[in-house]
Scaffold this motif. Structure first.
Motif, PDB file in Angstrom:
ATOM      1  N   ALA A  22      -0.229  -3.566  -7.033  1.00  0.00           N
ATOM      2  CA  ALA A  22      -0.476  -2.710  -5.870  1.00  0.00           C
ATOM      3  C   ALA A  22      -0.986  -1.340  -6.320  1.00  0.00           C
ATOM      4  O   ALA A  22      -1.894  -0.765  -5.708  1.00  0.00           O
ATOM      5  N   LYS A  27       0.827  -1.203   0.000  1.00  0.00           N
ATOM      6  CA  LYS A  27       0.000   0.000   0.000  1.00  0.00           C
ATOM      7  C   LYS A  27       0.867   1.261   0.000  1.00  0.00           C
ATOM      8  O   LYS A  27       0.604   2.212  -0.742  1.00  0.00           O
ATOM      9  N   TYR A  48      -4.598   0.331  -5.516  1.00  0.00           N
ATOM     10  CA  TYR A  48      -4.662   1.664  -4.912  1.00  0.00           C
ATOM     11  C   TYR A  48      -5.638   2.552  -5.687  1.00  0.00           C
ATOM     12  O   TYR A  48      -6.441   3.286  -5.089  1.00  0.00           O
ATOM     13  N   GLU A  88      -9.195   1.469  -4.814  1.00  0.00           N
ATOM     14  CA  GLU A  88      -9.582   1.845  -3.457  1.00  0.00           C
ATOM     15  C   GLU A  88      -9.788   3.349  -3.326  1.00  0.00           C
ATOM     16  O   GLU A  88     -10.683   3.808  -2.613  1.00  0.00           O
ATOM     17  N   GLU A 132       1.118   4.113  -3.012  1.00  0.00           N
ATOM     18  CA  GLU A 132       0.880   5.536  -2.761  1.00  0.00           C
ATOM     19  C   GLU A 132       2.053   6.380  -3.249  1.00  0.00           C
ATOM     20  O   GLU A 132       1.865   7.413  -3.889  1.00  0.00           O
TER      21      GLU A 132
END
Length: 279
Positions: free
Chosen positions: A197, A26, A201, A204, A30
């Motif tokens: 990932a 995560k 991201y 989400e 980011e």
């Protein structure tokens, strides 16, 4: 030495993301997203300043940003111009001259992190929300976007299909987000673990899958009239992007060129845009 370092830097980021993803996917995603959205160019240059200073209009506060707008008044319909990545409203100077000669009422604005506007990052959902603010403020009948600006218009239109906008023009605009992301992966050299990932991201944070963020999908139910311009040899936004959009946009026209590159400032193209707006 500096040039060599700048060439190595993307690979260093990729290696860093590969290692970091072993510990926190995560956090890696980011950081990769923030790097992806960081704007490094596009502020107003000295040779651009005089032209833009004369047309400065309001500073619009929206979404925590202060966005500089510009106005070239006219008596005909209102046109809103939406520039691309690492650019600013100066890029429209040639088209603005044509629009003013035809007496259109012209507005433009600098995206977040570009021109005279605030911020350090830009991504299409943010740009689209800023665009929607401008549409509500200035009530344009026509929208014209270059590169990512065109993609932003089509994305925003898919969310606000009942707007008063009548015609849309895109110039050298990308279509498929997954292609942009694949290029980013290749440039940095990060692995599939980091890519997955990143995709998670995006889902989400924004609620859509990477492959669903597609201009060719955005236009499937678009009832506005459209004009697409794209050069076959464009190395920044693939030519097939506009081909895909045109194939799915029933109300669109498509002008293809060869050898004009990505910017497409030529007078005869701007004249075709004016003809489309008048038709």
């Amino acid at each position: 030495m500096k040039k060599t370092f700048n060439k190595l830097l993307p690979r260093l980021y990729g290696a860093y993301f590969n290692i970091l993803s072993l510990f926190s996917k995560k956090k890696t995603a980011e950081k990769a997203f923030n790097l992806f959205c960081t704007v490094r160019k596009g502020r107003v240059l000295p040779q651009q300043s005089d032209y833009l200073e004369k047309a400065k209009y309001s500073i619009e506060d929206t979404l925590g940003h202060q966005l500089q707008t510009y106005h070239w008044p006219g008596n005909k319909e209102t046109v809103l111009l939406v520039h691309g990545w690492e650019s600013n409203s100066f890029r429209w100077r040639n088209l603005i001259a044509k629009l003013r000669n035809s007496d259109y009422n012209v507005f433009a604005f600098d995206a977040p992190a570009h021109g005279h506007s605030s911020g350090k990052m830009l991504y299409v959902p943010l740009y689209a929300d800023c665009l929607q603010h401008m549409i509500k403020t200035f009530n344009p009948i026509h929208l014209i976007g270059h590169s990512v600006g065109g993609m932003t218009i089509l994305y925003n239109q898919s969310k606000h299909s009942h707007s008063e906008v009548e015609k849309i023009v895109t110039i050298g605009s990308p279509s498929e987000f997954h292609e942009i992301l694949e290029h980013y992966q290749k440039l940095l050299g990060f692995n599939t673990r980091v890519l997955k990932a990143f995709e998670n991201y995006i889902f989400e944070r924004f609620g859509f899958q990477v492959r669903d963020f597609s201009s060719s999908k955005f236009v499937e139910n678009n009832t506005k009239k459209g004009l697409l311009l794209h050069d076959e040899l464009d190395i920044l936004a693939p030519f097939h992007a506009s081909e895909k959009v045109h194939a799915r946009w029933k109300g669109s026209q498509f002008i293809r060129t060869r050898g004009l590159g990505h910017s497409m400032h030529q007078d005869y193209l701007n004249e075709q845009i004016i003809d489309f707006l008048k038709s």
